[in-house]
Design an enzyme around this catalytic site. Structure first.
Site, PDB file in Angstrom:
ATOM      1  CB  ALA A  62      -1.202  -0.189   1.026  1.00 39.91           C
ATOM      2  CB  SER A  63       1.026   4.606   2.232  1.00 43.35           C
ATOM      3  OG  SER A  63      -0.003   4.772   0.929  1.00 43.35           O
ATOM      4  CG  LEU A  64       6.128   0.317   2.954  1.00 44.10           C
ATOM      5  CD1 LEU A  64       6.986   1.128   3.837  1.00 44.10           C
ATOM      6  CD2 LEU A  64       6.337  -0.814   4.228  1.00 44.10           C
ATOM      7  CE  LYS A 102       1.093   8.273  -0.877  1.00 44.20           C
ATOM      8  NZ  LYS A 102       0.250   6.950  -0.837  1.00 44.20           N
TER       9      LYS A 102
END
Length: 552
Positions: free
Chosen positions: A69-71, A73
Site C-alpha cells: 500500500a502506501s509503504l 511511497k
C-alpha cells in the site's frame, strides 16, 4: 470477530514481543501478521503469526508477500533521489519541466513539493472522491484530474496527497525512460537481492502471496476483487516480504544506494513558506516517541496494513505487515520497539482494583464517537474511535498505551476534578464519560414508560427504513435526515426495548448529528436472534439524536 482464528493465535513462546503482537493481532482482527526487527544491522527477529490464507489454512511467515500500500511511497521517493544524485533532475525543478502535460495552474509545483505533500494538489482519493481501475493509463488519470485547482499555494501547508506520488512516478518514468517499477528493479531491487519485491497485480500468480481481507458484519471477506478498482502507480503498487524489507533496511545506512547527504535531506522535516515545519520529509514521516526520534511510513488499503519504522539514534528498525484492511499498525511499531529500547519503556506502577474499576465505562470522544474502557489484571483495555489496546498505569489516574504515544488521563480518585482527556500524537482532546459498562449498571425504575414505548417504535422504524407515514416527531431533524435513505443496521430487527438506566449529560459536552445531547438511556433491545444492548442519545425534547450498540 476473528472468523474462528483464535487457535492460530495461541501463545507460541515466552518471548514478550510475541505476546504483545498476538494481542495486537487479536485486537485488530488480523488474520495474519509478520514482523522483522533489526538492531545495528543484525536481524533479531523475523516471525509470522496467524494465517496468510484463511481459506487454505496457510501460515504467515517472514517470506509471506504482502501488499505494501502506501509503504510504496518511500520507494518512489528513493527513485526520485537516485535521479537527483545522477544529476538528471533537481528537487526544485517544476513538475511541468518533466511532465509537461500537467495543467498550467500547477506550474509552481516542484518535485520537492510533491515529495513532501506540500504541493496543494488535492488527493484524488479523499478530496476528489475519485478512484481509478488498476489498469488506468497515467495519461488518462492526468486528464481526469487536470481540471482541479490547487487547494492552497504550494509550500504553504502540509496535506497528504496520493495524487502527488502518482505524478512523481510519472516524472521518474519520463526522466529515466523506464516505467518507475522497472527503474526501481534495476537500481534497487535486483542489486539488493530483493526477489520478493515487485509491482503488484491482482491477476499475477505470486508464490507465497498473502490473501487480503476486509471486515464485514458477517466476519472476514476476501478483498482481492477490490484491487481491480484501485490504481497502483506510485501512491501504492508494490508488494514485498519482511525478509526483503530487511535487505532494503540494510541499504539505508552508509553509501550503498543513497549518500549520507541525500539521506539527510530525505529525513529532514519540510520547512513551510511561513517558516514552520511539518512532520514529513522526502517520502517519510518524521516524529518521536517518548523523546526518541523515528522515521516511518505506514500503508493501508483494502486487505493490507503495513508500517516500516527506523529509530536512528537507537539503531533499531521495526517492520510489520498484515493482511487486513480497516486497521492500522502505527503504534504497534512503537510497542515492539519498547521491548528493545530501554528509554522507550513505560514506568508502570501498580494501581488498586478500585482505581481500575473507577476508570471503566463508556466515553464520548471527537464529538460523536464512543470509547469503551474495560479493566484487566493491572491495566485498562481501550477500544473505539481509532484507539485500541492495552493501556498501562503510570499513576492512579494516568494510563498510557503499550504502543502508540497515547495517554488517557482521568479525574483522580483523590479529588482532582480535571479531565478526562486523551492525549495522542501531540494533540489533546476532552472526553465525556457517558456511563458505566453494562455489567456495572445499577438497575433503575423506568421514569417515563411512555417515552420508552415511543423510542421503541422509533427504533423499529429506523431498523426497517423510514417510510412515508411514520411518526417522526421522536427523531431530531438532522438525525432524521441522515438516517432517511437506508435502514439503520444497529437497530435492524429490534422488535421492542426495555429500559435499563438513564444518565444526564453535561451541557454542551456531546453533539450527535449536529444535535446537542442532554441524556443517554441504556435499553435492552429484543430481536429474533436475542438481546442487544443499546445506548440512545436524546436531545432536550427527548428526541432521538443517535443510537450505539454496546458490548462489554
Amino acid at each position: 470477530m476473528l472468523f474462528g482464528l483464535a487457535a492460530s493465535f495461541r501463545p507460541i513462546s515466552a518471548d514478550p514481543v510475541d505476546d504483545y503482537l498476538l494481542r495486537v493481532a487479536r485486537q485488530q482482527d488480523f488474520p495474519g501478521l509478520a514482523v522483522g526487527v533489526i538492531r545495528d544491522g543484525k536481524l533479531l527477529k523475523a516471525r509470522g503469526y496467524g494465517l496468510a490464507s484463511v481459506e487454505h489454512n496457510v501460515s504467515a511467515t517472514p517470506t509471506t508477500i504482502f501488499d505494501l500500500a502506501s509503504l510504496t511511497k518511500p520507494f518512489v521517493a528513493e527513485a526520485v533521489l537516485l535521479l537527483f544524485q545522477d544529476g538528471k533532475l533537481s528537487l526544485d525543478d517544476p513538475l511541468k519541466k518533466h511532465v509537461p502535460e500537467v495543467p498550467d495552474a500547477w506550474s509552481g509545483v516542484t518535485i520537492r513539493h510533491l515529495l513532501t505533500h506540500t504541493s496543494g494538489i488535492p488527493d484524488y482519493l479523499n478530496e476528489m472522491g475519485r478512484n481509478f481501475p488498476h489498469d488506468t493509463a497515467t495519461g488518462e488519470f492526468l486528464k481526469a484530474i487536470s481540471g482541479e485547482s490547487l487547494a492552497f499555494k504550494s509550500g504553504e501547508k502540509w496535506s497528504y496527497s496520493n495524487t502527488g506520488y502518482v505524478l512523481l512516478a510519472m516524472a521518474v518514468s519520463k526522466v529515466s525512460g523506464q516505467p518507475y517499477q522497472e527503474f526501481l528493479a534495476h537500481r534497487l531491487f535486483r542489486p539488493l537481492g530483493m526477489e520478493d519485491t515487485r509491482a503488484d497485480s491482482a491477476d499475477a500468480v505470486v508464490l507465497n502471496r498473502a490473501t487480503g481481507y476486509v471486515s464485514s458484519p458477517d466476519g472476514l471477506r476476501n478483498g482481492t476483487y477490490l484491487k481491480h478498482l484501485m490504481m497502483n502507480h506510485g501512491d501504492r503498487g508494490l508488494i514485498s516480504s519482511v525478509l526483503d524489507l530487511v535487505k532494503w533496511d540494510g541499504s539505508l545506512d552508509g553509501n550503498k544506494i543513497l549518500t549520507d547527504e541525500t539521506r539527510q535531506l530525505m529525513w529532514t522535516k519540510v520547512r513551510l513558506n511561513g517558516g514552520g515545519t511539518a512532520g514529513y520529509g522526502l517520502g517519510w514521516f518524521i516524529g518521536e516517541a517518548d523523546g526518541r526520534p523515528f522515521v516511518r511510513h505506514p500503508g493501508g488499503s483494502p486487505g493490507t496494513a503495513t508500517v516500516f519504522t527506523r529509530f536512528p539514534k537507537d539503531g533499531l528498525t521495526v517492520i510489520l505487515l498484515a493482511n487486513r484492511g480497516q486497521a492500522a499498525l502505527q503504534g504497534a511499531d512503537i510497542g515492539v520497539a519498547r521491548h528493545y529500547v530501554p528509554r522507550l519503556r513505560r514506568a508502570v506502577v501498580p494501581v488498586s482494583p478500585a482505581d481500575l474499576t473507577a476508570a471503566t465505562g463508556y466515553y464520548n470522544i471527537f464529538g460523536g464517537q464512543i470509547l469503551r474502557v474495560t479493566s484487566g489484571d493491572g491495566f485498562l483495555e481501550v477500544e473505539g474511535a481509532g484507539f485500541g489496546g492495552r493501556f498501562v498505569p503510570l499513576a492512579s489516574n494516568r494510563f498510557a498505551a503499550e504502543g502508540p504515544d497515547h495517554e488517557l488521563l482521568l479525574p483522580s480518585v483523590v479529588g482532582n476534578s480535571t479531565g478526562p482527556t486523551m492525549k495522542f500524537d501531540g494533540e489533546e482532546t476532552t472526553l465525556c464519560r457517558l456511563g458505566p459498562l453494562v455489567r456495572d449498571l445499577r438497575p433503575q425504575v423506568d421514569p417515563a414508560p411512555a417515552l420508552t414505548l415511543r423510542l421503541g417504535a422509533t427504533l423499529a422504524a429506523l431498523g426497517r427504513g423510514l417510510r412515508d407515514g411514520d411518526d417522526l416527531a421522536g427523531i431530531a431533524p438532522r438525525t432524521r435526515s441522515d438516517f432517511s435513505n437506508n435502514p439503520v443496521g444497529e437497530v435492524s430487527g429490534v422488535e421492542s426495548i426495555a429500559f435499563l438506566a438513564s444518565l444526564a449529560v453535561p451541557d454542551g459536552a456531546i453533539r450527535r448529528h449536529d444535535t446537542a445531547v442532554t441524556q443517554v438511556i441504556y435499553v435492552e433491545g429484543a430481536t429474533g436472534n436475542g438481546q442487544r444492548t443499546l445506548m440512545l442519545s436524546l436531545d432536550s425534547d427527548d428526541r432521538l439524536a443517535d443510537v450505539d450498540v454496546l458490548s462489554d
